[in-house]
Motif scaffolding. Sequence first.
Motif: not given
Length: 184
Positions: A140-150
Amino acid sequence: MARFSLRAACAVTRISTDRLRYDPVTGKFQPAGEMSMARVGYVAILLRSGKVLIAGGWVGRGCTESAELYDPSTGKFTVIAKMTTRRGRPSATLLANGDVLIAGGADHDTPGGIASAELFHTATLTFEPVGSMHYARISHTARLLNDGRVLIAGGRGEKVTAAAEIYDPKTRQFIQTGSLLTAR
């Protein structure tokens, strides 16, 4: 200019602990020391300190919970605390606070992936379980979002999935969200 550590190419029948470091200025590879054990399917992530966290993977016919740090300034690998779960090919995401979310992956005993996740605390070099995703996942993919969530999306469990979810480090919870247009 940054230098990047890469796993050396290996023969099908032999997996090496030797690692190479690539220097983009010179365009050459140089030895980078040896890991504590030969492994494939591990995760490696650059930490704010400049060190690299290496965790999990397959050792022989099973997964490992072992972890180590690579220090590019010394070329040395140092064994650290073990993860709370054996994982092969998990995702690893550097969080805004410098800790690392390690999620999913596979274990020899659980075909189709695992749903659990854990945090690597960079200050103490320890791992802590943080619950489970809604879906077991590997690849799977996991990416940090601008608001700090993943954002965690896709991958496969029992089958390839379009499901997505978000990890919120403030609540330490996984929240289901919209799906991908295509399972991947």
